[in-house]
Design a protein around this motif. Sequence first.
Motif, PDB file in Angstrom:
ATOM      1  N   SER A   1     -18.497  26.741  -2.321  1.00 47.52           N
ATOM      2  CA  SER A   1     -18.257  25.546  -3.135  1.00 47.52           C
ATOM      3  C   SER A   1     -18.992  25.570  -4.473  1.00 47.52           C
ATOM      4  CB  SER A   1     -18.644  24.295  -2.347  1.00 47.52           C
ATOM      5  OG  SER A   1     -20.024  24.326  -2.018  1.00 47.52           O
ATOM      6  N   GLY A   2     -20.242  25.995  -4.492  1.00 46.92           N
ATOM      7  CA  GLY A   2     -21.004  26.012  -5.736  1.00 46.92           C
ATOM      8  C   GLY A   2     -20.457  27.006  -6.745  1.00 46.92           C
ATOM      9  N   ALA A   3     -20.184  28.229  -6.279  1.00 50.84           N
ATOM     10  CA  ALA A   3     -19.650  29.248  -7.182  1.00 50.84           C
ATOM     11  C   ALA A   3     -18.279  28.858  -7.712  1.00 50.84           C
ATOM     12  CB  ALA A   3     -19.578  30.601  -6.472  1.00 50.84           C
ATOM     13  N   VAL A   4     -17.491  28.185  -6.885  1.00 55.91           N
ATOM     14  CA  VAL A   4     -16.163  27.728  -7.322  1.00 55.91           C
ATOM     15  C   VAL A   4     -16.308  26.694  -8.440  1.00 55.91           C
ATOM     16  CG1 VAL A   4     -14.150  26.394  -6.572  1.00 55.91           C
ATOM     17  CG2 VAL A   4     -14.975  28.274  -5.174  1.00 55.91           C
ATOM     18  N   ILE A   5     -17.251  25.792  -8.300  1.00 52.76           N
ATOM     19  CA  ILE A   5     -17.486  24.801  -9.357  1.00 52.76           C
ATOM     20  C   ILE A   5     -17.975  25.488 -10.630  1.00 52.76           C
ATOM     21  CG2 ILE A   5     -19.049  22.928 -10.058  1.00 52.76           C
ATOM     22  CD1 ILE A   5     -18.791  21.825  -7.249  1.00 52.76           C
ATOM     23  N   HIS A   6     -18.904  26.417 -10.481  1.00 52.22           N
ATOM     24  CA  HIS A   6     -19.486  27.077 -11.652  1.00 52.22           C
ATOM     25  C   HIS A   6     -18.458  27.921 -12.399  1.00 52.22           C
ATOM     26  CE1 HIS A   6     -22.565  29.858 -13.614  1.00 52.22           C
ATOM     27  NE2 HIS A   6     -22.752  28.652 -14.130  1.00 52.22           N
ATOM     28  N   ARG A   7     -17.520  28.513 -11.676  1.00 51.80           N
ATOM     29  CA  ARG A   7     -16.496  29.356 -12.312  1.00 51.80           C
ATOM     30  C   ARG A   7     -15.230  28.591 -12.642  1.00 51.80           C
ATOM     31  NH1 ARG A   7     -17.127  34.711  -8.463  1.00 51.80           N
ATOM     32  NH2 ARG A   7     -19.339  35.033  -8.877  1.00 51.80           N
ATOM     33  N   HIS A   8     -15.216  27.293 -12.391  1.00 54.68           N
ATOM     34  CA  HIS A   8     -14.059  26.430 -12.677  1.00 54.68           C
ATOM     35  C   HIS A   8     -12.810  26.928 -11.972  1.00 54.68           C
ATOM     36  CE1 HIS A   8     -16.631  24.646 -15.678  1.00 54.68           C
ATOM     37  NE2 HIS A   8     -16.830  25.831 -16.205  1.00 54.68           N
ATOM     38  N   ARG A   9     -12.946  27.263 -10.690  1.00 53.16           N
ATOM     39  CA  ARG A   9     -11.809  27.765  -9.920  1.00 53.16           C
ATOM     40  C   ARG A   9     -11.321  26.764  -8.885  1.00 53.16           C
ATOM     41  NH1 ARG A   9     -11.423  30.519 -13.711  1.00 53.16           N
ATOM     42  NH2 ARG A   9     -11.706  32.764 -13.818  1.00 53.16           N
ATOM     43  N   HIS A  10     -11.853  25.532  -8.913  1.00 49.53           N
ATOM     44  CA  HIS A  10     -11.376  24.520  -7.988  1.00 49.53           C
ATOM     45  C   HIS A  10     -10.040  23.966  -8.483  1.00 49.53           C
ATOM     46  CE1 HIS A  10     -13.965  22.851 -11.041  1.00 49.53           C
ATOM     47  NE2 HIS A  10     -13.355  21.699 -10.932  1.00 49.53           N
ATOM     48  N   VAL A  11      -9.334  23.313  -7.584  1.00 56.82           N
ATOM     49  CA  VAL A  11      -8.046  22.739  -7.942  1.00 56.82           C
ATOM     50  C   VAL A  11      -8.281  21.594  -8.923  1.00 56.82           C
ATOM     51  CG1 VAL A  11      -6.022  21.530  -7.062  1.00 56.82           C
ATOM     52  CG2 VAL A  11      -7.060  23.354  -5.725  1.00 56.82           C
ATOM     53  N   SER A  12      -7.589  21.639 -10.038  1.00 58.40           N
ATOM     54  CA  SER A  12      -7.739  20.580 -11.031  1.00 58.40           C
ATOM     55  C   SER A  12      -6.437  20.430 -11.805  1.00 58.40           C
ATOM     56  CB  SER A  12      -8.887  20.904 -12.002  1.00 58.40           C
ATOM     57  OG  SER A  12      -8.608  22.096 -12.698  1.00 58.40           O
ATOM     58  N   VAL A  13      -6.266  19.260 -12.373  1.00 53.23           N
ATOM     59  CA  VAL A  13      -5.105  18.998 -13.210  1.00 53.23           C
ATOM     60  C   VAL A  13      -5.556  19.100 -14.655  1.00 53.23           C
ATOM     61  CG1 VAL A  13      -3.313  17.329 -13.803  1.00 53.23           C
ATOM     62  CG2 VAL A  13      -4.131  17.490 -11.450  1.00 53.23           C
ATOM     63  N   GLU A  14      -4.996  20.048 -15.375  1.00 48.25           N
ATOM     64  CA  GLU A  14      -5.374  20.253 -16.775  1.00 48.25           C
ATOM     65  C   GLU A  14      -4.241  19.761 -17.672  1.00 48.25           C
ATOM     66  OE1 GLU A  14      -6.776  24.162 -17.545  1.00 48.25           O
ATOM     67  OE2 GLU A  14      -8.343  24.034 -16.039  1.00 48.25           O
ATOM     68  N   LEU A  15      -4.430  18.583 -18.220  1.00 47.73           N
ATOM     69  CA  LEU A  15      -3.408  17.989 -19.066  1.00 47.73           C
ATOM     70  C   LEU A  15      -3.718  18.122 -20.545  1.00 47.73           C
ATOM     71  CD1 LEU A  15      -2.858  14.691 -17.029  1.00 47.73           C
ATOM     72  CD2 LEU A  15      -1.469  16.764 -16.981  1.00 47.73           C
ATOM     73  N   PHE A  16      -4.995  18.040 -20.899  1.00 49.51           N
ATOM     74  CA  PHE A  16      -5.346  17.974 -22.319  1.00 49.51           C
ATOM     75  C   PHE A  16      -6.521  18.865 -22.688  1.00 49.51           C
ATOM     76  CE2 PHE A  16      -7.622  14.744 -19.985  1.00 49.51           C
ATOM     77  CZ  PHE A  16      -8.927  14.954 -20.369  1.00 49.51           C
ATOM     78  N   GLN A  17      -7.143  19.530 -21.712  1.00 56.48           N
ATOM     79  CA  GLN A  17      -8.366  20.278 -21.991  1.00 56.48           C
ATOM     80  C   GLN A  17      -8.156  21.385 -23.020  1.00 56.48           C
ATOM     81  OE1 GLN A  17      -7.261  19.263 -19.082  1.00 56.48           O
ATOM     82  NE2 GLN A  17      -8.818  19.220 -17.495  1.00 56.48           N
ATOM     83  N   HIS A  18      -6.985  21.998 -23.027  1.00 57.06           N
ATOM     84  CA  HIS A  18      -6.747  23.097 -23.969  1.00 57.06           C
ATOM     85  C   HIS A  18      -6.621  22.601 -25.408  1.00 57.06           C
ATOM     86  CE1 HIS A  18      -2.836  21.628 -22.642  1.00 57.06           C
ATOM     87  NE2 HIS A  18      -2.357  22.029 -23.792  1.00 57.06           N
ATOM     88  N   TRP A  19      -6.475  21.300 -25.600  1.00 61.17           N
ATOM     89  CA  TRP A  19      -6.438  20.749 -26.954  1.00 61.17           C
ATOM     90  C   TRP A  19      -7.828  20.535 -27.524  1.00 61.17           C
ATOM     91  CZ3 TRP A  19      -2.440  16.353 -25.720  1.00 61.17           C
ATOM     92  CH2 TRP A  19      -1.165  16.921 -25.584  1.00 61.17           C
ATOM     93  N   LEU A  20      -8.823  20.539 -26.680  1.00 55.65           N
ATOM     94  CA  LEU A  20     -10.182  20.233 -27.127  1.00 55.65           C
ATOM     95  C   LEU A  20     -10.840  21.448 -27.772  1.00 55.65           C
ATOM     96  CD1 LEU A  20     -11.390  18.337 -23.930  1.00 55.65           C
ATOM     97  CD2 LEU A  20     -10.578  17.324 -26.072  1.00 55.65           C
ATOM     98  N   GLY A  21     -11.697  21.186 -28.748  1.00 58.81           N
ATOM     99  CA  GLY A  21     -12.513  22.243 -29.324  1.00 58.81           C
ATOM    100  C   GLY A  21     -13.705  22.540 -28.421  1.00 58.81           C
ATOM    101  N   PRO A  22     -14.590  23.434 -28.835  1.00 60.73           N
ATOM    102  CA  PRO A  22     -15.740  23.787 -27.994  1.00 60.73           C
ATOM    103  C   PRO A  22     -16.622  22.598 -27.616  1.00 60.73           C
ATOM    104  CG  PRO A  22     -15.472  25.388 -29.743  1.00 60.73           C
ATOM    105  CD  PRO A  22     -14.493  24.284 -30.018  1.00 60.73           C
ATOM    106  N   ARG A  23     -16.901  21.711 -28.554  1.00 58.47           N
ATOM    107  CA  ARG A  23     -17.744  20.554 -28.223  1.00 58.47           C
ATOM    108  C   ARG A  23     -17.025  19.590 -27.287  1.00 58.47           C
ATOM    109  NH1 ARG A  23     -20.197  20.943 -33.667  1.00 58.47           N
ATOM    110  NH2 ARG A  23     -22.413  21.349 -33.303  1.00 58.47           N
ATOM    111  N   GLY A  24     -15.738  19.404 -27.498  1.00 61.27           N
ATOM    112  CA  GLY A  24     -14.955  18.546 -26.606  1.00 61.27           C
ATOM    113  C   GLY A  24     -14.914  19.087 -25.192  1.00 61.27           C
ATOM    114  N   ARG A  25     -14.762  20.402 -25.067  1.00 61.63           N
ATOM    115  CA  ARG A  25     -14.760  21.013 -23.730  1.00 61.63           C
ATOM    116  C   ARG A  25     -16.128  20.872 -23.066  1.00 61.63           C
ATOM    117  NH1 ARG A  25     -11.366  26.381 -25.530  1.00 61.63           N
ATOM    118  NH2 ARG A  25      -9.373  25.309 -25.673  1.00 61.63           N
ATOM    119  N   ALA A  26     -17.177  21.052 -23.857  1.00 56.43           N
ATOM    120  CA  ALA A  26     -18.527  20.908 -23.306  1.00 56.43           C
ATOM    121  C   ALA A  26     -18.760  19.472 -22.837  1.00 56.43           C
ATOM    122  CB  ALA A  26     -19.565  21.317 -24.352  1.00 56.43           C
ATOM    123  N   LEU A  27     -18.343  18.490 -23.649  1.00 53.24           N
ATOM    124  CA  LEU A  27     -18.499  17.092 -23.262  1.00 53.24           C
ATOM    125  C   LEU A  27     -17.680  16.776 -22.014  1.00 53.24           C
ATOM    126  CD1 LEU A  27     -19.641  14.291 -23.835  1.00 53.24           C
ATOM    127  CD2 LEU A  27     -17.678  13.890 -25.344  1.00 53.24           C
TER     128      LEU A  27
END
Length: 199
Positions: A90-116
């Motif tokens: 579970s921890g490694a999955v969270i750290h590597r962002h490999r859990h199931v998620s719905v990505e609707l707008f994240q690719h529109w964000l810049g580096p600071r937006g993604r970090a936030l």
Amino acid sequence: MSTREQGAVDERRVVDDLDALSKVPKLPGRVGWLIGWSDRLFTALATLALLGIAATVMLQIAGRLFLPFSPAWTEELSRYLFIYMVALSSGAVIHRHRHVSVELFQHWLGPRGRALYQVLVCLVVGAFALIVLPYAWAYAENGAWQTSPTLKVPMLYIFFSTVVLFALVLVYSVIGVVEGLVALVRGPIDPEEEAPSWK
């Protein structure tokens, strides 16, 4: 650039856009090395649990086909190994962002937006784990006077998997918050990276 090379570049860009949060930089130095080592350790333990599941299921199949009896404990052991495989990874999955998620707008964000965004998600997940962790401990303690039906293992060890799960989720959520905050403070290295990827 040939059409084939352009297609490969476009394909790489699409994959990067789908995995937007992986662009948030990880912590550097010894702390980053320690976190990476922890990732590898828990991934290796989860992999061993998966191999144990495969071996147990193969033994169960072989017992049904070739032996006069089928071992009764194989189904129970495979179930417990599966539970621990999920908890340990579970921890490694969270750290590597490999859990199931719905990505609707994240690719529109810049580096600071993604970090936030990573900070906010990790805060919510970590807060949930912090709330549930005492109840997971109480649940594990209920198994102190119970044993499993066929293996006769104290159920404390099986129920303790919930403590492992929520503890790892909490720890790795804190790591995600710290990585996101560091990325927010440091900002993008290249000024062009600040522009959202859809432009």
